[in-house]
Design an enzyme around this catalytic site. Sequence first.
Site, PDB file in Angstrom:
ATOM      1  CB  CYS A 251      -0.657   0.226   1.051  1.00 47.63           C
ATOM      2  SG  CYS A 251      -2.478   1.104   0.973  1.00 47.63           S
TER       3      CYS A 251
ATOM      4  CG  HIS B  41      -4.758  -3.969   2.836  1.00 50.36           C
ATOM      5  ND1 HIS B  41      -4.195  -3.115   3.716  1.00 50.36           N
ATOM      6  CD2 HIS B  41      -4.672  -2.260   1.506  1.00 50.36           C
ATOM      7  CE1 HIS B  41      -3.616  -2.185   3.510  1.00 50.36           C
ATOM      8  NE2 HIS B  41      -4.114  -1.878   2.755  1.00 50.36           N
TER       9      HIS B  41
ATOM     10  CD  GLU C  91      -2.926  -6.255   5.199  1.00 52.61           C
ATOM     11  OE1 GLU C  91      -4.180  -5.247   5.736  1.00 52.61           O
ATOM     12  OE2 GLU C  91      -2.154  -6.635   4.604  1.00 52.61           O
TER      13      GLU C  91
END
Length: 380
Positions: free
Chosen positions: A264, A354, A356
């Site tokens: 990001c 993202h 994760e």
Amino acid sequence: MTTSTRGAARVPAVLVLEDGRIFRGRAYGAVGETFGEAVFSTGMTGYQETLTDPSYHRQVVVMTAPHVGNTGVNDEDAESARIWVSGYVVRDPARVPSSWRSRRTLDEELAAQGVVGISGVDTRALTRHLRERGAMRVGIFSGNALPDEGTMLAEVRQAPEMMGADLSAEVATTETYVVPAQGEKKFTVAAVDLGIKGMTPYRMAERGIEVHVLPATASVEEVYAVNPDGVFFSNGPGDPATADHPVALMRAVLERGTPLFGICFGNQILGRALGFGTYKLKYGHRGINQPVQDRTTGKVEVTAHNHGFAVDAPLDTVADTPFGRAEVSHVCLNDNVVEGLQLLDKPAFSVQYHPEAAAGPHDAAYLFDRFVSLMEGQRA
């Protein structure tokens, strides 16, 4: 921001956009006033992770899903120690949470943390307005003695803009901490915290990585003091054009040839380090259903996003940079925004979204394995 919390559900509230559009509703969370950049998130789940993501610092989040708060708030899913959004906008808040994991209602949590929100708003109309006009400054005002519309609009227009905002140091850790590897320790990673989400070092720890999370202001000497096998640059809020220190730090890492991964804000920092520009998107990507193609494999992933800025890099050509050849590795299929970069002559890559992905989706989890492969290759 000024707040109080008593009897919020019965209190009138007003949302005022900087272009003069006004929406009326009821207070949700704390009562008072707050200001920020109005953005919308398309996630139908994971609102607790959204609220506690430091990348939302100084933003007022509009939820496009009409019913919010169904699962309440628990003590496990937060991405940081506090709520970071400056305001919250929902259409139809749940009156009673329905989850065995819930410990309190979302309304109670917002109030306890002093977050001013508004409910009963036509969030579909508000989202369409932001899509057409772009993200803009906004104010939420609630209480039994509201200012007149002209006063509210003037206050909104005096609020700081996101362009030119340098915010990462405001949300990052001030002291280094360590997330230990799960099971056998295989690698050590220095993670530069620009607004890191809690799930990110956890995903690395799952892969046998001991993660040393360093402040955004860390020097190159502090990074290499942990003897890292790899260096990670996290997500975070603000305008990447202001992030001169992280850019200089990343260039020092690239010069040493240490395996590098950015997510990001970290992707935007890599773009700047390579000599590319950045720019502000009209309304950004936020939510959990964004289609991205990994050009290295041709695979299309459904991904989680939270970014209002992007890298200005050539989509279809290999670029020469001070650190060798670079190319766009990932692209958003909705609008062709650059969603990833990789160096061809050094072990470095980044993505704008993202992987994760708490609360999901998990299509991009392989990127952490790709980081591990870079470190394995460097060690070999």
